[in-house]
Design a protein around this motif. Structure first.
Motif, PDB file in Angstrom:
ATOM      1  N   SER A   1       0.859  -1.145   0.162  1.00  0.00           N
ATOM      2  CA  SER A   1      -0.266   0.032  -0.003  1.00  0.00           C
ATOM      3  C   SER A   1       1.144   1.297  -0.029  1.00  0.00           C
ATOM      4  O   SER A   1       2.110   1.256   0.005  1.00  0.00           O
TER       5      SER A   1
ATOM      6  N   THR B   1       1.738   3.353   2.160  1.00  0.00           N
ATOM      7  CA  THR B   1       2.791   3.350   3.207  1.00  0.00           C
ATOM      8  C   THR B   1       4.096   2.746   3.082  1.00  0.00           C
ATOM      9  O   THR B   1       5.252   3.188   3.494  1.00  0.00           O
TER      10      THR B   1
ATOM     11  N   SER C   1      -5.413  13.913   3.339  1.00  0.00           N
ATOM     12  CA  SER C   1      -6.775  13.304   3.142  1.00  0.00           C
ATOM     13  C   SER C   1      -7.346  13.399   4.234  1.00  0.00           C
ATOM     14  O   SER C   1      -8.541  13.120   4.470  1.00  0.00           O
TER      15      SER C   1
ATOM     16  N   ASP D   1       4.524  12.801  -0.602  1.00  0.00           N
ATOM     17  CA  ASP D   1       3.444  11.742  -0.587  1.00  0.00           C
ATOM     18  C   ASP D   1       2.200  12.386  -1.639  1.00  0.00           C
ATOM     19  O   ASP D   1       1.732  13.338  -0.957  1.00  0.00           O
TER      20      ASP D   1
ATOM     21  N   LYS E   1      -6.233   5.179  -5.035  1.00  0.00           N
ATOM     22  CA  LYS E   1      -6.972   6.757  -4.579  1.00  0.00           C
ATOM     23  C   LYS E   1      -7.375   6.937  -6.052  1.00  0.00           C
ATOM     24  O   LYS E   1      -8.268   6.333  -6.676  1.00  0.00           O
TER      25      LYS E   1
END
Ligand SMILES: *Cc1c(COP(=O)(O)O)cnc(C)c1O
Length: 354
Positions: free
Chosen positions: A61, A63, A137, A162, A188
């Motif tokens: 993911s 991260t 977000s 990011d 996303k």
């Protein structure tokens, strides 16, 4: 039954074409067929990132790509500056601390964007990196990466961004904006299930990999680069997600990146105006820094209930994240969201009286 309107902030709605692209027989990640897909994804990702640099495909993911940035370009004890504007920037700071970097946090009130002058006041000749979340977000605010890039371009400090909830929804110009490390992920604005992340380094960042002393193995980007040259990855990638992102990128290129950005802009505008008309405010302090990939609507003490009521009407949005979990609800315009969806959301919200 009416189709559900999915306006989540991630994982986001997946278009039928992308789902269909995954409905197929499995292939080996060492096959010519895979390498052909990898090569196409690689070129299209460069367009999304606005870069001539390579964009690596990692199986993780978002991260994971944040972690890759730290492991590959930093060393224990390096001083880094992190403007903290919400959950995701706090996470980046915590991760840097876990890797024993010396983290200087610059705190902002929730709902504020990172003020460039205030952040730059903390950056010294000792600062090895500045970690800026493109689109926060948790609060629905986006930061001015171009201004940070301009401030850092002639220094030894790396700008790491990011753009997990930005890229493919918000304009992105990695090269023109002098971003040294840019990362994103599949679930996303790219409209693909969770499972892939993407990272790109410019020459300044590659130079830094030579001296980095943090252990790395799975996310070793030098190894990723060797395999990328033959359109493969060191380990088994999430092959079905690669099928999916290939199709999603085709959809994006057919619409055209500029049109995609405009659709995000227009839909966000409709939401902001629409919720204000219904008596709500938005959470960002400055409308000009309000995100275009999601809108954080301010509904103190009622957000969770509103999210539940909207779900009963077939409109799926997200609650806030702590500490504003019940004060904000978040409506995604990322990726597969069109004007009809926005209208359905506003119609449903209008019917809710709490
Ligand atoms: C979603 C998101 C992430 C990544 O989270 P994962 O769950 O690891 O994919 C990171 N940063 C931002 C700004 C995000 O919106």
């Amino acid at each position: 039954m009416k189709k559900e309107v999915v306006m989540m902030v991630g994982p986001t709605a997946v278009p039928e074409r992308v789902l269909e692209a995954m409905h197929r027989p499995s292939i080996s990640h060492r096959s010519p067929e895979y390498t052909e897909i990898h090569a196409r994804v690689r070129e299209n990702l460069k367009k999304v990132f606005g870069t001539k640099n390579e964009v690596y495909i990692l199986t993780s993911s978002g991260t994971g790509a944040m972690e890759a940035a730290i492991q590959n370009c930093f060393s224990f004890g390096d001083e880094v500056v992190v403007p903290v504007t919400g959950t995701f920037s706090a996470q980046f700071a915590a991760m840097a601390e876990a890797y024993q970097l010396k983290v200087k946090k610059v705190m902002f009130e929730l709902g504020e964007a990172a003020d460039v002058d205030k952040v730059m006041a903390e950056v010294t000749a000792e600062t090895r990196g500045l970690f800026v979340i493109h689109n926060e977000s948790s609060t629905g605010v986006y930061n001015d990466l171009e201004a940070f890039g301009k401030a850092l371009k002639d220094t030894d400090t790396l700008l790491i961004s990011d753009s997990v909830s930005g890229a493919a929804g918000l304009e992105m110009k990695m090269d023109d904006w002098h971003i040294d490390i840019l990362l994103s992920s599949s679930q996303k604005a790219l409209m693909v299930p969770t499972g892939l992340s993407f990272i790109s380094l410019n020459d300044k960042a590659w130079e830094r990999t030579k001296t980095s002393n943090i252990p790395k193995y799975y996310f070793d980007l030098k190894k990723a680069d060797e395999f990328h040259k033959i359109n493969q990855t060191p380990n088994t990638p999430a092959v079905y997600n690669v099928f999916a992102v290939d199709e999603a990128l085709k959809i994006i290129m057919e619409e055209g990146l500029e049109n995609v950005y405009k659709r995000h802009e227009d839909n966000t505008r409709l939401i902001i105006d629409g919720v204000k008309e219904l008596g709500y405010d938005i959470f960002p302090k400055d409308d000009n820094r309000a995100s275009r990939t999601l809108t954080a609507v301010y509904a103190p003490g009622k957000a969770k209930k509103i999210v539940e009521e909207l779900a009963k009407k077939g409109v799926i949005v997200n609650t806030g994240l702590p500490p504003i979990a019940d004060d904000v609800f978040r409506v995604g315009t990322m990726g597969y969201v069109y004007k009809e969806d926005v209208e359905a959301f506003l119609e449903a919200l209008k019917e809710i009286n709490l």
